[in-house]
Enzyme design. Structure first.
Site, PDB file in Angstrom:
ATOM      1  N   GLU A  52       0.834  -1.208   0.000  1.00 34.14           N
ATOM      2  CA  GLU A  52       0.000   0.000   0.000  1.00 34.14           C
ATOM      3  C   GLU A  52       0.869   1.259   0.000  1.00 34.14           C
ATOM      4  O   GLU A  52       1.955   1.286   0.567  1.00 34.14           O
ATOM      5  CB  GLU A  52      -0.953  -0.005   1.194  1.00 34.14           C
ATOM      6  CG  GLU A  52      -0.279  -0.010   2.548  1.00 34.14           C
ATOM      7  CD  GLU A  52      -1.284  -0.111   3.681  1.00 34.14           C
ATOM      8  OE1 GLU A  52      -2.482  -0.266   3.391  1.00 34.14           O
ATOM      9  OE2 GLU A  52      -0.867  -0.026   4.851  1.00 34.14           O
ATOM     10  N   HIS A 153      -0.863  -2.553  -6.905  1.00 34.63           N
ATOM     11  CA  HIS A 153      -0.529  -2.899  -5.518  1.00 34.63           C
ATOM     12  C   HIS A 153      -1.760  -3.356  -4.777  1.00 34.63           C
ATOM     13  O   HIS A 153      -2.906  -3.135  -5.191  1.00 34.63           O
ATOM     14  CB  HIS A 153       0.087  -1.691  -4.808  1.00 34.63           C
ATOM     15  CG  HIS A 153      -0.913  -0.657  -4.384  1.00 34.63           C
ATOM     16  ND1 HIS A 153      -1.519  -0.671  -3.143  1.00 34.63           N
ATOM     17  CD2 HIS A 153      -1.425   0.422  -5.025  1.00 34.63           C
ATOM     18  CE1 HIS A 153      -2.351   0.358  -3.037  1.00 34.63           C
ATOM     19  NE2 HIS A 153      -2.322   1.032  -4.170  1.00 34.63           N
ATOM     20  N   CYS A 154      -1.521  -3.994  -3.624  1.00 34.62           N
ATOM     21  CA  CYS A 154      -2.591  -4.307  -2.671  1.00 34.62           C
ATOM     22  C   CYS A 154      -2.131  -3.799  -1.308  1.00 34.62           C
ATOM     23  O   CYS A 154      -1.491  -2.758  -1.243  1.00 34.62           O
ATOM     24  CB  CYS A 154      -2.944  -5.789  -2.682  1.00 34.62           C
ATOM     25  SG  CYS A 154      -1.553  -6.912  -2.429  1.00 34.62           S
ATOM     26  N   THR A 155      -2.444  -4.498  -0.229  1.00 32.95           N
ATOM     27  CA  THR A 155      -2.032  -4.013   1.085  1.00 32.95           C
ATOM     28  C   THR A 155      -0.585  -4.384   1.401  1.00 32.95           C
ATOM     29  O   THR A 155       0.253  -3.530   1.647  1.00 32.95           O
ATOM     30  CB  THR A 155      -2.975  -4.551   2.177  1.00 32.95           C
ATOM     31  OG1 THR A 155      -4.274  -3.981   1.984  1.00 32.95           O
ATOM     32  CG2 THR A 155      -2.481  -4.162   3.568  1.00 32.95           C
ATOM     33  N   THR A 161      -1.181  -8.875  -5.438  1.00 30.90           N
ATOM     34  CA  THR A 161      -0.150  -8.273  -6.285  1.00 30.90           C
ATOM     35  C   THR A 161       0.807  -9.330  -6.803  1.00 30.90           C
ATOM     36  O   THR A 161       1.240  -9.279  -7.968  1.00 30.90           O
ATOM     37  CB  THR A 161       0.611  -7.206  -5.482  1.00 30.90           C
ATOM     38  OG1 THR A 161      -0.292  -6.131  -5.174  1.00 30.90           O
ATOM     39  CG2 THR A 161       1.805  -6.658  -6.249  1.00 30.90           C
TER      40      THR A 161
END
Length: 261
Positions: A52, A153-155, A161
């Site tokens: 993130e 992206h993700c977290t 991702t």
């Protein structure tokens, strides 16, 4: 200088690291880019991956300096609302939600084996879930149609991702061993973030829970293997998954290969 994964001599290329997003990296790898099975190289500076984007002003400036014009956020709306991305000058934010680790399953984990089973289910769902397939199709389609550098992206930048990056390297023609090794690099480059969250678990849930939850905070070849197993079962091959599972035609896949190599 030799490439850390292939051992081959490569052209030195500066590896951009961000202090505020430790899993940020170039999908193409380091050096001259990962080799493909037909003797070419994956082009660097095209696609980037990250956790993130809780960025410092300086790191936001670094991304702007890389020429990134589109940021694809794979997180849920709840995750986005809790930790919205910092604006990157010159970049447009695009939401492409993919379901991650189910919190209702994680909250009641009994032991590390249960956590591992949950993670394998998550990767299996990347392939089996119609919603996940639609989101990955939308992401790859968007990546194919724009010429400027893009980021997704993700977290944590490791699962949702990670699968997206795996698919791009498969499309580029990188061999499977190199793809898996690149996927596992998350455990090295994001160790600081992982240690921070494990410390919070110890503080709030007890030190005995650290080993229980640790599998949800790392990547493992068996997790990725679950996705590949589902691909083989349902579609026969990655090419079949891209074509029949995601509905990507030859034009989209060809455009991605052209951008990647």
């Amino acid at each position: 200088m030799s490439d850390p994964l292939t051992g081959e001599e490569s052209v030195p290329r500066r590896l951009t690291r961000l202090a505020s997003a430790d899993n940020f990296r170039d999908v193409a790898g380091t050096g001259a880019g990962y080799p493909t099975t037909d003797g070419r190289r994956v082009r660097r500076g095209v696609f980037y991956r990250s956790n993130e984007l809780q960025l410092t002003e300086a790191d936001a400036g670094v991304l702007a300096g890389l020429g990134i014009t589109r940021i694809h956020d794979l997180r849920s709306q709840m995750e986005v609302d809790a930790h919205p991305d910092v604006d990157v000058p010159g970049a447009v934010w695009h939401h492409v939600e993919v379901s991650g680790i189910p919190m209702e399953l994680v909250s009641g984990l009994a032991d590390a084996d249960a956590a591992t089973r949950v993670m394998r289910q998550v990767y299996d769902a990347f392939v089996r879930s119609p919603d996940a397939r639609a989101s990955y199709a939308a992401l790859l389609g968007d990546l194919a149609t724009r010429s400027a550098p893009q980021l997704f992206h993700c977290t944590a930048g490791k699962d949702r991702t990670g699968w997206a990056a795996v698919l791009l390297l498969e499309i580029a023609g990188v061999d499977r061993d190199t793809i898996v090794a690149d996927y596992l690099l998350t455990n090295e480059v994001s160790s600081t973030t992982r240690e921070k969250y494990l410390a919070l678990i110890a503080e709030h849930l007890g030190a005995d829970k650290v080993a229980v939850y640790e599998p949800t905070m790392v990547v493992d070849a068996s997790f990725l293997g679950s996705a590949y197993d589902a691909v083989a079962e349902l579609y026969g091959s990655v090419d079949g998954y891209l074509r029949d599972g995601l509905g990507l035609d030859g034009d989209v896949l060809g455009a991605l290969r052209e951008r990647l190599r």
